[in-house]
Design a protein around this motif. Structure first.
Motif, PDB file in Angstrom:
ATOM      1  N   ALA A 102      21.150  28.378   4.818  1.00  0.00           N
ATOM      2  CA  ALA A 102      22.366  28.024   4.083  1.00  0.00           C
ATOM      3  C   ALA A 102      23.027  26.742   4.579  1.00  0.00           C
ATOM      4  N   ALA A 103      22.824  26.387   5.845  1.00  0.00           N
ATOM      5  CA  ALA A 103      23.500  25.220   6.416  1.00  0.00           C
ATOM      6  C   ALA A 103      23.216  23.919   5.659  1.00  0.00           C
ATOM      7  N   PRO A 104      21.964  23.617   5.296  1.00  0.00           N
ATOM      8  CA  PRO A 104      21.710  22.387   4.526  1.00  0.00           C
ATOM      9  C   PRO A 104      22.398  22.403   3.163  1.00  0.00           C
ATOM     10  N   PHE A 105      22.445  23.571   2.536  1.00  0.00           N
ATOM     11  CA  PHE A 105      23.124  23.698   1.251  1.00  0.00           C
ATOM     12  C   PHE A 105      24.617  23.441   1.427  1.00  0.00           C
ATOM     13  N   ALA A 106      25.201  24.029   2.475  1.00  0.00           N
ATOM     14  CA  ALA A 106      26.619  23.825   2.762  1.00  0.00           C
ATOM     15  C   ALA A 106      26.906  22.350   3.043  1.00  0.00           C
ATOM     16  N   ALA A 107      26.006  21.706   3.770  1.00  0.00           N
ATOM     17  CA  ALA A 107      26.182  20.285   4.081  1.00  0.00           C
ATOM     18  C   ALA A 107      26.224  19.451   2.813  1.00  0.00           C
ATOM     19  N   ARG A 108      25.359  19.764   1.869  1.00  0.00           N
ATOM     20  CA  ARG A 108      25.300  18.999   0.617  1.00  0.00           C
ATOM     21  C   ARG A 108      26.560  19.180  -0.227  1.00  0.00           C
ATOM     22  N   THR A 155      28.040  28.532  -1.762  1.00  0.00           N
ATOM     23  CA  THR A 155      27.228  28.823  -0.581  1.00  0.00           C
ATOM     24  C   THR A 155      27.180  30.322  -0.311  1.00  0.00           C
ATOM     25  N   VAL A 156      28.331  30.973  -0.396  1.00  0.00           N
ATOM     26  CA  VAL A 156      28.389  32.421  -0.177  1.00  0.00           C
ATOM     27  C   VAL A 156      27.491  33.156  -1.169  1.00  0.00           C
ATOM     28  N   ILE A 157      27.576  32.747  -2.437  1.00  0.00           N
ATOM     29  CA  ILE A 157      26.768  33.392  -3.474  1.00  0.00           C
ATOM     30  C   ILE A 157      25.275  33.186  -3.207  1.00  0.00           C
ATOM     31  N   SER A 158      24.918  31.996  -2.750  1.00  0.00           N
ATOM     32  CA  SER A 158      23.518  31.733  -2.407  1.00  0.00           C
ATOM     33  C   SER A 158      23.069  32.604  -1.243  1.00  0.00           C
ATOM     34  N   VAL A 159      23.947  32.766  -0.249  1.00  0.00           N
ATOM     35  CA  VAL A 159      23.612  33.593   0.914  1.00  0.00           C
ATOM     36  C   VAL A 159      23.437  35.052   0.512  1.00  0.00           C
ATOM     37  N   ILE A 160      24.200  35.513  -0.465  1.00  0.00           N
ATOM     38  CA  ILE A 160      24.026  36.885  -0.956  1.00  0.00           C
ATOM     39  C   ILE A 160      22.614  37.071  -1.499  1.00  0.00           C
ATOM     40  N   GLY A 161      22.140  36.072  -2.252  1.00  0.00           N
ATOM     41  CA  GLY A 161      20.768  36.126  -2.750  1.00  0.00           C
ATOM     42  C   GLY A 161      19.752  36.099  -1.625  1.00  0.00           C
TER      43      GLY A 161
END
Length: 218
Positions: A102-108, A155-161
């Motif tokens: 998730a960190a790279p997604f959060a960075a973007r 990001t949270v929603i992606s982490v749920i997946g």
């Protein structure tokens, strides 16, 4: 088994495990993602401290990490996960790949939010003699906060997946319940309940994110 007993004995523990993994890994991912996001914005050709080498190198690393399918990432870093938490199975172990994924997604998303800040505001801050750190933390982050909140929501929603996928390799949570009961034991009702719970969580989080965005944008 009644629905109430099913929820208390099976679904509730899975829900708690999922929330535990999602909250902690999102928190770590956002903290880690802030650093490269700020560096990317600063070293951009239109940034405060342009540096093509640093910018392109960091950009490449983030893109590289984002290109890994999460299921492969989980397996690839098992030795690293075991080194950090002492095991590669369970909800604590799942936090490691969830954070890294998730960190790279959060960075973007944070980078995009920071780049949306009106250049005129930044120039005005410069004219008043503001330092680079003051411009970043007192001007850019403040102005970009509504968009950052929306980005963190995504990001949270992606982490749920991701957490649901982590359940397929013994990480626990709703994904694990869906596999063990819904798939392996052919209990379609449990599969449906887990899907409904995940949908509700996503809808609630998105609504909260939208509400916070509107409040902060005023």
């Amino acid at each position: 088994m009644s629905i109430s007993n099913l929820f208390v004995e099976i679904l509730l523990p899975g829900l708690i495990d999922t929330l535990y993994m999602v909250i902690l890994s999102t928190l770590f991912a956002v903290i880690i993602g802030f650093i490269p996001a700020i560096v990317l914005v600063i070293t951009d050709e239109k940034g405060l401290k342009p540096n093509k080498t640093v910018n392109r190198s960091l950009d490449f690393v983030i893109n590289l990490l984002r290109s890994f399918p999460f299921i492969i990432l989980m397996i690839a870093i098992i030795p690293f996960t075991r080194l950090l938490v002492g095991t590669s199975i369970g909800r604590n172990a799942a936090i490691v790949p969830l954070t890294i994924g998730a960190a790279p997604f959060a960075a973007r998303v944070i980078e995009s939010a920071l780049k949306e800040v009106d250049p005129g505001i930044i120039e005005a801050a410069k004219s008043f003699g503001a330092s680079t750190s003051q411009i970043i933390f007192k001007v850019m982050l403040k102005e970009a906060l509504p968009s950052i909140v929306l980005g963190i929501t995504l990001t949270v929603i992606s982490v749920i997946g991701y957490s649901a996928m982590a359940g397929t390799i013994g990480a626990g949570g709703l994904g694990d319940i869906a596999v063990r009961y819904g798939y392996q034991r052919f209990k379609t009702d449990i599969m449906i309940y887990t899907i409904i719970i995940l949908i509700i969580i996503v809808q609630v989080l998105q609504s909260l994110g939208n509400y916070a965005y509107k409040k902060l944008s005023k």
